[in-house]
Design a protein around this motif. Sequence first.
Motif, PDB file in Angstrom:
ATOM      1  N   THR A  77      50.654 -22.362 -36.512  1.00  0.00           N
ATOM      2  CA  THR A  77      49.494 -23.912 -36.779  1.00  0.00           C
ATOM      3  C   THR A  77      49.519 -24.186 -38.218  1.00  0.00           C
ATOM      4  OG1 THR A  77      48.583 -24.218 -34.553  1.00  0.00           O
ATOM      5  CG2 THR A  77      47.127 -24.593 -36.549  1.00  0.00           C
ATOM      6  N   PHE A  95      43.966 -30.514 -36.385  1.00  0.00           N
ATOM      7  CA  PHE A  95      45.792 -29.889 -35.950  1.00  0.00           C
ATOM      8  C   PHE A  95      45.016 -29.199 -34.480  1.00  0.00           C
ATOM      9  CE2 PHE A  95      45.652 -28.025 -40.436  1.00  0.00           C
ATOM     10  CZ  PHE A  95      45.929 -29.189 -41.413  1.00  0.00           C
ATOM     11  N   THR A 150      46.243 -38.046 -37.644  1.00  0.00           N
ATOM     12  CA  THR A 150      45.455 -38.621 -38.701  1.00  0.00           C
ATOM     13  C   THR A 150      44.924 -39.781 -38.379  1.00  0.00           C
ATOM     14  OG1 THR A 150      47.040 -37.635 -40.133  1.00  0.00           O
ATOM     15  CG2 THR A 150      45.292 -39.454 -41.042  1.00  0.00           C
ATOM     16  N   THR A 166      53.325 -26.094 -42.921  1.00  0.00           N
ATOM     17  CA  THR A 166      53.478 -27.319 -43.125  1.00  0.00           C
ATOM     18  C   THR A 166      55.427 -27.606 -43.592  1.00  0.00           C
ATOM     19  OG1 THR A 166      52.361 -27.758 -44.963  1.00  0.00           O
ATOM     20  CG2 THR A 166      51.254 -28.086 -43.154  1.00  0.00           C
ATOM     21  N   ARG A 226      50.243 -32.735 -35.951  1.00  0.00           N
ATOM     22  CA  ARG A 226      48.539 -32.767 -36.830  1.00  0.00           C
ATOM     23  C   ARG A 226      48.151 -34.327 -36.448  1.00  0.00           C
ATOM     24  NH1 ARG A 226      49.760 -32.954 -42.916  1.00  0.00           N
ATOM     25  NH2 ARG A 226      51.029 -34.552 -43.008  1.00  0.00           N
TER      26      ARG A 226
END
Length: 860
Positions: free
Chosen positions: A804, A842, A834, A807, A832
């Motif tokens: 986690t 997350f 949004t 990226t 992730r």
Amino acid sequence: MRKLHSASIFVCTLLVAGNAFAASFIVPTDRELVRAAKAIVIATAQGSYAERVDERMINTVYLFRVDEVIKGEVPLQELRVAEPGGMIGTEGIIFPGAPSYAPGERALVFLDVNKQGDFRTWSMGIGKFNFVRDAHGKRLLMRGQGDEAVFGWTAAGTPHHEVIRAEEKFLQFVRDEACGGVGDTDYLVDESTVVWQPKVKANVNGSGFHACDYASGIGGFAGACGAKWKDIFDQPGGGGSVSFTLVGSQSGGVNGPTGVDAGMAAWNSNPLSNVNLGTGSGSSQIKFDDNAGTGACGGAAVGCANTGFSSPSFTFDGGTFAQMVQVTVSFKVGFTSNQTLFNQVACHEIGHGLGIRHSNEGTPNAGTAVMMSVANASSPFGANLMSWDIDAVQTMYNPSPGVTCTNVGVPTAQANPPSIASGASSQLSASATGTGVTYTWFTGSPGDTSTQVGTGSPLTVSPTVTTNYWVRASGTCGPAQNSASSVTVTVQTCQPTTTVTASANPPSISPGGQSVLTASANGTNPQIQWYTGDPPGQILNGATGVQITVSGFDSTTKFFAKATNACGGPVNSNVVTVTVACQNVEISSAFALPSTITAGATTTLRVNAFGTGLTYQWFFGTKGNTSNPVPGATSFQFSANPTQTTTFWVRVNGQCGGPVDSDTITVTVVAQCVNPSGAVATANPLTIAPGATTNLSATANGTGLTFQWFIGTPPNGSAISGATNPTLAQQPAATTTYFVRVSGQCGSPIDSNAVTVTVSAACVNPSIATQPASKSIFLGTTATLTVGGAGTAPLHYQWFEGATGETSKPRGTDSASFTSGPLMTRTQYWVRVTGNCGQPVFSNTATVDVKSGRPRPVKH
């Protein structure tokens, strides 16, 4: 020495035909005026002349020396500005409110282009600002002086009130706006701090005011003090009327005929006048939604009155008037939705159609009236006459009931002068007792009416041979009477011009002042041409006639006149000297235009300086460093094309005072200037909860870019104070649309797309309801992971390989589920989530363990 300017003195003695105009305007803001103008200059008037445009139109062309070009492309040597109205021969047209420029007058002028392609002042007097000083020397810029006063309203429909502007601050605002920036509007002057020199009041005779005192003047046309309707409203008993034909209809949510009826009723309802206006059919017209008619008075005009008048003139209440024959009133398309406002414009323009002037432009004077040239913001009248308006209509159209009508007496006549040279003129004047007396002139002996030569008194005649004249007087009562004898105008034979004498008044002036030159020559009809210097001298273009005015020069100058006629000359006069007092050197500004250029391009360096006998020397470097003069740069301006960023300054000397040094001027040179392009505005997020923040961002291409954010839809919007960066954080309380204006060092400003940020009633931040679960798979097979997202839709998902927060290895698509490829080793994943509000969330790390072996088939 500056260029000399001249203006001949002439007299108009016969009115053949003409038109008078008056207008109301929607007055733009100063920022709108800068953007609407085709060009903006600071210029000094040199002189003027009249030219005919077509059978119905005459323009007066003013010639200017341009001191500074703020916007647009104009000729620097001699700028022509054509204004409507003027006089050629015995024919003339008057546009009250059209600006005029006296020789030597300096003004800030906003320019438009007329139908013939010539520059004109933007919307008549709205585009002209005079440089003035109050009694304490305070520098001001003022619009609407004298007959050029501005009558109208703002775009919001409130009455316009003209303000006073500080010179330097307002010029800086105009320059900043013209260059695409946002000018500082802190240039208004508190009117209570301005102290004016006291004005000389006009004398008023003891019997009170007369019709001429309220009339809208028409200059030197036959000596008339105005124009009015004849024998319709001003006879005892009344009974006459003028009918207007209504044309079209008025848009904008107002009732045009209602407004016209209200305006006419206001002027009709006066017991001491016989005014009777109405609608129906007639040669006079009222036109609604008539942009062509209001366009004659300028782009901002919302109402315009066109009054046609003709000879012969006539006498009323002791004054001479031209005779009205037709009126046309025009209103602009949909300029207001306020019926009271429309009624007031209609009433004001119909008042001009009766020949009544502005209430604040003469004596008697009033600042509260329908006919006020500048509307009073605190007192909108609609179609209600104030005291001044009532006095005006009752005085101009009072039939004086009860006054005894007196029969016409035998007229007397005389000629002045009684003897003239061939081609010259004489004035015939007559006098007779009686009521409403008019005069008609004939040649020959009294009673011989075979040859009529004109009407009125005085009458100008130019016979080529000796001629006898007599006059017939007609009046309201009794029979017409002929003069007892004729008067003779003797035409002399040509006498040669042999002597001419010149004089100057005053002989000593201040720099930029005026002096009147007068020449006296003998002989028959001498023609005078003026020159500068000692004979043979240099001709002074356009300076002809026995009297001229010279101005605009700043050193002592010599003049002489040359006279000739058909049978003698030329003969030079004595030389007269006009002495100019010495003025100290003063620099008002020094600048480069443009101040940023590309390598190899050209810029103009210029200094605006005042004083007597000025000389100039430009230098490279900073102020005070005289080690590096610019070769050949010894004028008030010069052109330069530096290849790198360079500084300049100028030293100015004069015959008295100096030297005076300008500030340092920097010309910035860039490798290549690219015009602004590709402006794009974005917002993240596009939908937010109340009180949340969205981040605006702008991108564009170009050199030296600057940004200004607006609320609204391009090109119209409200600038956000201080929002001059490419990024901007906003917390709108309601759904709002934004755009950004991008300016550069070259090219024109451009606007981005509009971006709308929606503020939702209740936006739930994103969260994870179900975490992706770890699992085990066999070597070489795939794994499918699923997450349960929650929050206001739409939600977006981005899967990553790793623990986690790692990226660097994005995986999968925008989906709540993810299927890996065949795995050979233990692998970690996370996702992730949004939403449209709040921060992204997350997930936990999901581990996929890989076991050796192969999956066994299931047997049944």
